[in-house]
Design a protein around this motif. Structure first.
Motif, mmCIF file in Angstrom:
data_model
loop_
_atom_site.group_PDB
_atom_site.id
_atom_site.type_symbol
_atom_site.label_atom_id
_atom_site.label_comp_id
_atom_site.label_asym_id
_atom_site.label_seq_id
_atom_site.Cartn_x
_atom_site.Cartn_y
_atom_site.Cartn_z
ATOM 1 N N ARG A 121 -15.410 17.165 20.193
ATOM 2 C CA ARG A 121 -15.084 17.927 18.995
ATOM 3 C C ARG A 121 -14.514 16.989 17.923
ATOM 4 O O ARG A 121 -13.644 16.166 18.201
ATOM 5 N N PHE A 122 -15.005 17.157 16.695
ATOM 6 C CA PHE A 122 -14.506 16.383 15.562
ATOM 7 C C PHE A 122 -14.137 17.343 14.437
ATOM 8 O O PHE A 122 -14.938 18.201 14.046
ATOM 9 N N ASN A 123 -12.915 17.199 13.912
ATOM 10 C CA ASN A 123 -12.417 18.036 12.821
ATOM 11 C C ASN A 123 -11.983 17.147 11.662
ATOM 12 O O ASN A 123 -11.329 16.124 11.870
ATOM 13 N N SER A 124 -12.332 17.541 10.450
ATOM 14 C CA SER A 124 -11.939 16.802 9.254
ATOM 15 C C SER A 124 -11.621 17.793 8.144
ATOM 16 O O SER A 124 -12.438 18.663 7.823
ATOM 17 N N THR A 125 -10.419 17.651 7.558
ATOM 18 C CA THR A 125 -9.976 18.545 6.481
ATOM 19 C C THR A 125 -9.378 17.722 5.357
ATOM 20 O O THR A 125 -8.492 16.892 5.594
ATOM 21 N N PHE A 126 -9.870 17.942 4.144
ATOM 22 C CA PHE A 126 -9.320 17.268 2.968
ATOM 23 C C PHE A 126 -8.721 18.323 2.050
ATOM 24 O O PHE A 126 -9.359 19.335 1.754
ATOM 25 N N GLY A 127 -7.490 18.063 1.575
ATOM 26 C CA GLY A 127 -6.815 19.009 0.695
ATOM 27 C C GLY A 127 -6.178 18.325 -0.495
ATOM 28 O O GLY A 127 -5.720 17.178 -0.405
ATOM 29 N N TYR A 128 -6.161 19.026 -1.627
ATOM 30 C CA TYR A 128 -5.546 18.510 -2.856
ATOM 31 C C TYR A 128 -4.680 19.603 -3.464
ATOM 32 O O TYR A 128 -5.070 20.775 -3.515
ATOM 33 N N ARG A 129 -3.478 19.217 -3.930
ATOM 34 C CA ARG A 129 -2.566 20.149 -4.591
ATOM 35 C C ARG A 129 -2.125 19.572 -5.928
ATOM 36 O O ARG A 129 -1.967 18.352 -6.077
ATOM 37 N N GLN A 130 -1.898 20.432 -6.909
ATOM 38 C CA GLN A 130 -1.457 19.996 -8.220
ATOM 39 C C GLN A 130 0.051 19.850 -8.301
ATOM 40 O O GLN A 130 0.561 19.036 -9.066
ATOM 41 N N ASN A 131 0.770 20.634 -7.527
ATOM 42 C CA ASN A 131 2.229 20.623 -7.557
ATOM 43 C C ASN A 131 2.751 20.090 -6.231
ATOM 44 O O ASN A 131 2.425 20.630 -5.163
ATOM 45 N N THR A 132 3.569 19.026 -6.268
ATOM 46 C CA THR A 132 4.060 18.407 -5.042
ATOM 47 C C THR A 132 5.049 19.296 -4.289
ATOM 48 O O THR A 132 5.308 19.063 -3.107
ATOM 49 N N SER A 133 5.605 20.293 -4.948
ATOM 50 C CA SER A 133 6.554 21.191 -4.290
ATOM 51 C C SER A 133 5.858 22.349 -3.575
ATOM 52 O O SER A 133 6.513 23.139 -2.890
ATOM 53 N N ASN A 192 -7.299 12.188 22.558
ATOM 54 C CA ASN A 192 -7.088 12.788 21.243
ATOM 55 C C ASN A 192 -6.765 11.664 20.263
ATOM 56 O O ASN A 192 -5.771 10.951 20.451
ATOM 57 N N PHE A 193 -7.607 11.515 19.244
ATOM 58 C CA PHE A 193 -7.460 10.406 18.295
ATOM 59 C C PHE A 193 -7.362 10.993 16.886
ATOM 60 O O PHE A 193 -8.256 11.715 16.449
ATOM 61 N N THR A 194 -6.265 10.666 16.198
ATOM 62 C CA THR A 194 -5.971 11.264 14.896
ATOM 63 C C THR A 194 -5.799 10.178 13.840
ATOM 64 O O THR A 194 -5.141 9.165 14.090
ATOM 65 N N ARG A 195 -6.395 10.411 12.668
ATOM 66 C CA ARG A 195 -6.222 9.548 11.500
ATOM 67 C C ARG A 195 -5.896 10.440 10.310
ATOM 68 O O ARG A 195 -6.663 11.346 9.985
ATOM 69 N N ILE A 196 -4.743 10.171 9.664
ATOM 70 C CA ILE A 196 -4.280 10.999 8.552
ATOM 71 C C ILE A 196 -4.008 10.116 7.342
ATOM 72 O O ILE A 196 -3.275 9.125 7.443
ATOM 73 N N HIS A 197 -4.593 10.473 6.207
ATOM 74 C CA HIS A 197 -4.369 9.758 4.942
ATOM 75 C C HIS A 197 -3.626 10.717 4.006
ATOM 76 O O HIS A 197 -4.116 11.793 3.684
ATOM 77 N N THR A 198 -2.427 10.309 3.570
ATOM 78 C CA THR A 198 -1.610 11.185 2.742
ATOM 79 C C THR A 198 -1.153 10.474 1.476
ATOM 80 O O THR A 198 -0.840 9.285 1.489
ATOM 81 N N THR A 199 -1.140 11.213 0.382
ATOM 82 C CA THR A 199 -0.517 10.806 -0.868
ATOM 83 C C THR A 199 0.376 11.962 -1.321
ATOM 84 O O THR A 199 0.530 12.953 -0.610
ATOM 85 N N GLU A 200 0.942 11.834 -2.512
ATOM 86 C CA GLU A 200 1.818 12.900 -2.998
ATOM 87 C C GLU A 200 1.057 14.211 -3.184
ATOM 88 O O GLU A 200 1.601 15.293 -2.949
ATOM 89 N N ASN A 201 -0.190 14.132 -3.606
ATOM 90 C CA ASN A 201 -0.938 15.344 -3.944
ATOM 91 C C ASN A 201 -2.126 15.618 -3.040
ATOM 92 O O ASN A 201 -2.857 16.580 -3.270
ATOM 93 N N SER A 202 -2.346 14.809 -2.027
ATOM 94 C CA SER A 202 -3.525 15.020 -1.195
ATOM 95 C C SER A 202 -3.229 14.659 0.257
ATOM 96 O O SER A 202 -2.301 13.898 0.553
ATOM 97 N N LYS A 203 -4.038 15.219 1.124
ATOM 98 C CA LYS A 203 -3.988 14.859 2.537
ATOM 99 C C LYS A 203 -5.402 14.958 3.111
ATOM 100 O O LYS A 203 -6.206 15.815 2.719
#
Length: 344
Positions: free
Chosen positions: A135-147, A97-108
């Motif tokens: 199996r390969f899974n990739s999900t990108f998400g963006y939020r406007q409010n950090t809370s 199982n190999f995981t790579r995660i890129h995170t910022t305040e408003n995105s993951k």
């Protein structure tokens, strides 16, 4: 010479006497005292830069996080002159199982690669495959409010297998192959992600599902939901089947991981999909539930189940030597393993 010395001494004494005998007029110092009515305060701060001669080290903080897990499970049972009877067997499972995660305040951006391959050898039988997954899974998400825990998200999933699959004991005609089938999901929706509770729910009202059957023999049979080939009255192919099928539907996925007891972790993965055009409401289900029991840093045990229900995957029964197609049914796999785990 004595006269000169006497004159020098006399001259020196004359200068000294004249120096100490000068009269100096001392002016008296008059100080006027006044009552104190105000107090003035002042703070003086002195700073000094210390130079060490060496530049301070700079450690950049990366937005990427990585986790790699490789494990090997081994199960074995042997019988020698055992009156109760039994069949000796040995099985092994290699998993990663190999995981790579890129995170910022408003995105993951979460990327995950899962690989599994297992074999089983029983006394008197050839080696058989017991597990096979890529199996390969990739999900990108963006939020406007950090809370907020809600993200506008896009998801891509791909899964297939490494080697041919057979319905044992028949090992001449494969019922599945690499990229036959292969499934891809591509869609957009909303993702609720709670990092602390490790809880993730993804809801997509618009997801494209593609089924690939890149083996023409399997595709002509209509395996995994693709359209069958057209045959004439003599059984000859008039037109071959297409090797792909595309659907548009509704997708819901859930991921949950938690330590329920000390050194015992539960991991749940659920996927629900329904096609809009083809019998909407008939849901394809894939559910994986696994318990990991940690013995120490390198040894662990696991108990898991994997259930699949896909309306496009039909069953076949052989009646009087004739293969008859049946309806879809629940596919279920259970596993129990003890082995080594290495994290890096």
């Amino acid at each position: 010479m004595k006269l000169i010395h006497s004159l020098i001494i006399l001259f020196s004494l004359t200068i000294c006497i004249n120096s100490f005998s000068q009269e100096t007029e001392i002016t008296p110092l008059i100080v006027e005292l006044k009552p104190v009515t105000t107090i003035a305060t002042a703070t003086i701060t002195a700073t000094r830069a210390i130079k060490t001669g060496l530049p301070l080290p700079i450690f950049p903080v990366s937005a990427w996080q990585s986790k790699n897990t490789v494990g090997f499970d081994l199960n074995e049972i042997a019988f020698v002159n055992w009156n109760a009877g039994g069949v000796s067997s040995i099985s092994g499972l290699l998993k990663g199982n190999f995981t790579r995660i890129h995170t910022t305040e408003n995105s993951k951006w979460v990327n995950e690669l899962i690989v599994r391959y297992g074999i089983n050898k029983q006394d008197g039988l050839t080696i058989r495959k017991s597990d096979d997954e890529f199996r390969f899974n990739s999900t990108f998400g963006y939020r406007q409010n950090t809370s907020s825990n809600w993200y506008y998200s896009g998801k891509f999933n791909f899964n297939t297998q490494f080697t041919n699959g057979y319905k044992y004991p028949n090992t001449t005609t494969p019922i599945s192959q690499p990229f036959a089938p292969a499934y891809t999901f591509l869609g957009a929706g909303a993702d609720y992600f709670d990092k602390e509770k490790k809880f993730d729910v993804y809801i997509s009202p618009l997801t494209m599902k593609s089924t690939l059957v890149l083996d023409q023999t399997l595709a002509n049979k209509g395996a995994f939901g693709v359209t069958k080939a057209t045959y004439d009255s003599e059984g000859k192919i008039i037109s071959e089947s297409k090797q792909s099928k595309t659907e548009i539907g509704f997708l819901v996925t859930n991921y949950y991981k938690k330590e329920v007891w000390k050194n015992i972790t539960i991991e749940n993965r659920l996927s629900l999909y329904s096609d809009y055009a083809n019998n909407f409401g008939n849901i394809d289900v894939e559910w994986k539930l696994q318990f990991d029991l940690i013995v120490n840093q390198y040894v662990s045990a696991n108990i898991g189940t994997h259930a699949i229900y896909d309306d496009d995957v039909k069953t076949y029964e052989e009646i009087d030597g004739v293969k008859v197609e049946g309806g879809p049914t629940l596919q279920l796999r259970q596993s129990l393993g003890i082995g080594m785990v290495y994290l890096f």
